[in-house]
Scaffold this active site. Structure first.
Site, PDB file in Angstrom:
ATOM      1  N   ALA B  41       0.933  -1.107  -0.126  1.00 13.69           N
ATOM      2  CA  ALA B  41      -0.062  -0.049  -0.119  1.00 13.69           C
ATOM      3  C   ALA B  41       0.911   1.201  -0.147  1.00 13.69           C
ATOM      4  CB  ALA B  41      -0.965   0.125   1.222  1.00 13.69           C
ATOM      5  N   HIS B  42       1.744   1.077   0.651  1.00 11.87           N
ATOM      6  CA  HIS B  42       2.780   2.213   0.848  1.00 11.87           C
ATOM      7  C   HIS B  42       3.231   2.765  -0.835  1.00 11.87           C
ATOM      8  CE1 HIS B  42       3.384   2.172   4.993  1.00 11.87           C
ATOM      9  NE2 HIS B  42       3.878   3.213   4.798  1.00 11.87           N
ATOM     10  N   LYS B  43       3.755   1.567  -1.561  1.00  9.26           N
ATOM     11  CA  LYS B  43       4.283   1.693  -2.875  1.00  9.26           C
ATOM     12  C   LYS B  43       3.088   2.164  -3.869  1.00  9.26           C
ATOM     13  CE  LYS B  43       5.951  -1.651  -6.253  1.00  9.26           C
ATOM     14  NZ  LYS B  43       5.913  -3.022  -6.490  1.00  9.26           N
TER      15      LYS B  43
END
Lengths: 304, 209
Positions: B41-43
């Site tokens: 999700a960060h990516k």
């Protein structure tokens, strides 16, 4: 109750829920004692949160931790037990799938080559099963749901025999220090010596099943456990790395005979939420969960 | 840590002033919106921002939670959070400084602590990192009142998706990186390493030959 695959599956399903949502008696009591005797206020808040978590998991039948782990089984199968190992394993897998589908377990089995989660906690070699044939007609299954975070510190040291015990002691301390708060202390630390890499890693992991406070029957082994436990707790890593007296709840040591030229050392850690239990079946299909857990009863949580 | 901890009850959106009051060792409880993001999700979020597109939720002043929950769908189609403790934050170290700079989150909740780059970004952009008791998934779920929304569920799967939780008195959270450049774990583990040298010497003196 007749013994059949269905009987096993139903019993395994109850057993999986019990182990995933009900803390084992020994760990619950050890955390409670730690909470009562800890003086560091921040460490105490962590132990208090852990106790609250255990009670909520019990009273609301929720997983104790959202990482419901990888299932490891140690199966002692009586030579005269009527069902075959593959039937037992299939029954366990069906129970795992059901518990996962109903939201009691997080799907944790990921195919590493195709980056795909199987979605039901079964997969290639998963659950990981050890079989041991024993005399008699009973079936005893020990289950460990092993969290991913507490696998990180797993360490193998292939020592020379002359430096064996020196590397054992320094290796354990270095491992606990290197990983600090990551494996979710207070920990259970499994340590083993033997001839080869696989032997010691396997023995160290199985050692996590032994109850807190129970010393190895061999006095030299028991002494190693006590010395390491005292040393680890002097480090002051503490619950989740917040200092205080409790970095480990216990150290479990095991050994096999080694090769004259080898001194393999295996180190494995279990988090505070080491979820484990034992179920035993008779040949007529009746069964009992032998391990005691925190379970809901009449609006409260009791050990049963 | 020693001495009685200071306790703060924060409500989202959280302001720079709220953040600046906090110091390592303080205990906080959060009421409002927490948004989960793990590795994938960060990516995903950084890719969306990189393309100059808008995120489905404005993260300014909100709480980012490193968490992959156990959830199940109720018969009426709403989500029930079954267990939702923190995951190891260090895995996100390589992207967290950029994440803080670009999203404006004010509190990051996880376990195990984070590194120097994150601590520097927290000083620059006014944010704190706080630890929720690792493993306490049932306690966490108990403080989540409802699932407001979920993004990229199909694409990322349940643990990796971005879950928007409405929480009440979510805690206790212990601040281990503040907006003044302090990183509790770094200091604590340095002390532990020093003690370890003495402890090893003592242990080795006990070896029987």
């Amino acid at each position: 109750m007749a013994l059949s695959r269905e009987t096993l599956e139903k019993a395994f399903y109850d057993f999986i829920l019990r182990v995933s949502t009900g803390m084992p008696e020994d760990i619950y009591l050890a955390i409670k004692r730690a909470y009562e005797t800890e003086e560091n206020p921040v460490a105490k808040t962590q132990l208090e949160a852990i106790l609250k978590d255990m009670n909520i998991a019990c009273s609301e039948t929720r997983p104790i931790c959202q990482d419901t782990g990888t299932p490891y089984l140690w199966v002692e199968i009586g030579e005269d037990f009527p069902l075959k190992p593959l039937v037992i394993e299939e029954a366990f897998k069906s129970a795992l799938r059901k518990a996962t589908k109903e939201g009691y377990l997080r799907p944790n089995a990921v195919d590493p080559l195709y980056a795909k989660n199987s979605g039901d906690n079964t997969g290639r070699f998963i659950p990981w099963v050890h079989y041991e044939p024993v005399p008699g007609d009973k079936l005893t299954v020990r289950l460990l749901f092993k969290g991913g975070g507490s696998e990180a510190p797993s360490t193998l040291i292939m020592s020379t025999p002359l430096k064996g015990f020196e590397n054992l002691y320094t290796g354990v301390i270095d491992t606990i220090v290197r990983y600090g708060p990551l494996p979710c202390p207070p920990l259970i630390v499994g340590v083993a010596i033997g001839a080869g890499a696989d032997i010691v890693m396997s023995l160290a992991k199985k050692a996590l099943l032994r109850p807190i406070g129970q010393r190895h029957p061999d006095p030299k082994a028991a002494k190693i456990e006590e010395e390491l436990l005292e040393a680890i707790n002097k480090l002051g890593v503490g619950p989740h790395g917040f200092g205080g007296k409790y970095t480990a709840l216990d150290v479990k040591f095991e050994y096999a005979h080694r090769h004259p030229a080898t001194f393999a050392i295996g180190i494995v850690t279990g988090c505070w939420a080491t979820r484990r239990g034992t179920i035993q079946f008779e040949s007529d299909g009746s069964y009992r969960i032998l391990s005691k857990h925190l379970v809901p009863e009449g609006g409260a949580c009791v050990i049963r | 840590m020693s001495g009685e901890a200071r306790v703060f009850h924060l409500r989202t959106p959280i302001s720079d002033e709220d953040v600046e009051k906090l110091r390592v060792g303080d205990i906080i409880y959060i009421t409002g919106i927490m948004v989960t993001a793990r590795d994938e999700a960060h990516k995903k979020i950084l890719e969306v921002l990189e393309r100059g597109e808008k995120l489905p939720i404005d993260l300014r002043g909100l709480v980012l939670y490193h968490c992959g929950p156990v959830v199940r769908k109720r018969p009426d189609g709403t989500w029930e959070v079954v267990a939702a403790g923190p995951t190891t934050s260090m895995r996100m170290e390589s992207v967290e400084a950029e994440f803080i700079a670009k999203t404006g989150v004010k509190v990051i909740v996880g376990k195990g602590g984070m590194g120097r780059r994150t601590a520097e970004a927290m000083k620059k952009y006014k944010a704190v990192y706080a630890v929720f008791t690792g493993g306490a998934g049932a306690l966490a779920a108990n403080r989540i009142k409802r699932v407001v929304d979920v993004y990229w569920l199909e694409e990322l799967g349940i643990p990796e998706a971005v879950w928007v939780f409405e929480v009440e008195e979510f805690g206790p959270l212990v601040v281990t990186i503040d907006s003044h450049g302090n990183n509790y774990y770094e200091k604590h583990m340095e002390e532990v390493r020093k003690r370890a040298e003495e402890i090893k010497k003592e242990l080795l003196s006990k070896i029987e030959h």
